[in-house]
Write a protein that holds these residues in place. Structure first.
Motif, short mmCIF file in Angstrom:
data_model
loop_
_atom_site.label_atom_id
_atom_site.label_comp_id
_atom_site.label_asym_id
_atom_site.label_seq_id
_atom_site.Cartn_x
_atom_site.Cartn_y
_atom_site.Cartn_z
N LEU A 59 0.86 -1.17 0.00
CA LEU A 59 0.00 0.00 0.00
C LEU A 59 0.91 1.23 0.00
O LEU A 59 1.53 1.54 1.01
CB LEU A 59 -0.91 -0.01 1.22
CG LEU A 59 -1.79 1.22 1.45
CD1 LEU A 59 -2.80 1.39 0.30
CD2 LEU A 59 -2.53 1.12 2.78
N ALA A 78 -3.38 -1.08 7.00
CA ALA A 78 -2.77 -2.31 6.48
C ALA A 78 -3.16 -3.50 7.34
O ALA A 78 -3.43 -4.60 6.83
CB ALA A 78 -1.25 -2.15 6.41
N VAL A 89 0.17 -7.29 4.03
CA VAL A 89 0.14 -5.95 3.43
C VAL A 89 1.11 -5.06 4.19
O VAL A 89 1.06 -4.98 5.43
CB VAL A 89 -1.27 -5.34 3.48
CG1 VAL A 89 -1.28 -3.95 2.83
CG2 VAL A 89 -2.29 -6.25 2.78
N THR A 91 3.14 -1.06 4.14
CA THR A 91 3.00 0.31 3.66
C THR A 91 4.37 0.92 3.41
O THR A 91 5.35 0.55 4.06
CB THR A 91 2.24 1.18 4.67
OG1 THR A 91 2.88 1.09 5.94
CG2 THR A 91 0.80 0.74 4.79
N MET A 111 -1.43 -0.85 -4.37
CA MET A 111 -2.62 -0.07 -4.05
C MET A 111 -2.17 1.33 -3.67
O MET A 111 -1.15 1.50 -3.00
CB MET A 111 -3.40 -0.70 -2.89
CG MET A 111 -3.92 -2.09 -3.15
SD MET A 111 -4.82 -2.79 -1.72
CE MET A 111 -3.43 -3.15 -0.62
#
Length: 338
Positions: A59, A78, A89, A91, A111
């Motif tokens: 992300l 996340a 996930v 970041t 994303m």
């Protein structure tokens, strides 16, 4: 045995007996946010399925993300994705918007909430596609307008009372042929890129433009006269408080000649094409319920400063993409200036 022969004998023995050694990095249970992987690193080797710890979903946050509160909220977001999907996930924060697009190219972003210029470039390059759009004042898109001074003798093809154009762009803007525009900045979509695309699409030739450094400055320049023949701004830059106070007759002296419809997105949440369709559908379906929780709503507000998203697809921005193409501007160069 001579010393030389003895040394050669020892070297030969060592060369035959040394084992091959492979150095591996210890695995971690949970990837640390905002530190790994980096956006400028090489693409991850396709040895692990996307979403596993060895190849996590990334992300990517806006380059302007810099407060501890934003970083904590991003980690919480996340975590929400991980808890609900089982995928890992992480970041990360790019150094710039151009680096963010390059991360999508390398597989180091999956994303992100993109500004409209970044979204246009990601779409052009087939890297990512729209899933949600930011809602502001019940709208997901905004427009632009062409302005000219009343003393310039131009004809307005915009009905202020009805809020509608009274002619097509090819008719309304033909009067700007071989005239000099005042543009805002090269990075401005409403004050330069989209209006230029409209003029190019209408095949209106122009004189070299003046970039005046701001949309209210465009209005001031047209009001003053002598700098340019016409200009462009967001709707309606003439009503900026300081301008109305300074020039009480501004609305009568600076005319809206024609308005570009509301086609420019505010911001767009995208998924990378590297995510499988089933994975995209899973995350797409999760965003609304996450935003409906107190924790999720607070995280989106803190990280992105948004309260509402609307489901969209690339088809909602066809005219926007068309005019970006018609403008013939280099989007990469615009991003490097942001």
């Amino acid at each position: 045995m001579t010393k030389r022969v003895y040394l050669l004998f020892i070297i030969a023995i060592l060369g035959c007996s040394l084992p091959n050694v492979t150095i591996t990095q210890p695995a971690t249970e949970t990837p640390l946010p905002l530190s790994s992987p980096t956006l400028d690193s090489a693409p991850l080797p396709p040895t692990a399925e996307l979403g596993l710890a060895e190849n996590p979903l990334i992300l990517a946050l806006a380059p302007s993300t810099n407060t501890p509160e934003q970083i904590t909220a991003a980690k919480a977001l996340a975590d929400q994705f991980m808890q609900r999907t089982g995928y890992v996930v992480v970041t990360t924060i790019p150094d710039s918007y151009s680096a963010l697009i390059e991360a999508f190219e390398k597989g180091n972003a999956h994303m992100a909430l993109l500004d409209p210029t970044s979204y246009a470039l990601a779409y052009q390059k087939g890297l990512a596609h729209a899933q949600y759009a930011v809602v502001k004042e019940k709208k997901i898109k905004y427009g632009a307008q062409f302005l000219a001074g009343r003393k310039g003798g131009f004809t307005s093809y915009f009905d202020d009372d009805a809020g509608e154009n009274t002619a097509d762009a090819t008719v309304a803007l033909a009067q700007f042929s071989e005239k000099k525009p005042c543009w805002s900045e090269e990075t401005s979509l409403s004050g330069y890129v989209i209006p230029l695309g409209v003029l190019n699409q209408a095949q209106v030739p122009l004189r070299p433009a003046a970039f005046v450094g701001g949309q209210t400055t465009v209005v001031r320049s047209i009001y003053a006269g002598g700098i340019c023949d016409f200009g462009a701004s967001y709707v309606d830059a003439r009503k900026f408080p300081s301008l109305e106070d300074e020039f009480p007759d501004l609305m009568e002296q600076v005319l809206v000649i024609w308005q570009v419809p509301e086609i420019i997105p505010y911001e767009v949440f995208v998924f990378s094409d590297q995510m499988s369709q089933s994975m995209q559908t899973l995350f797409y379906d999760l965003i609304p319920p996450i935003m409906q929780t107190d924790e999720g709503s607070a995280a989106f507000k803190t990280v992105y400063d948004i309260d509402e998203l609307q489901a969209v697809n690339d088809g909602d921005f066809v005219e926007f993409q068309t005019l970006i193409d018609e403008s013939r501007v280099d989007l990469y160069s615009l991003l490097r200036q942001q």
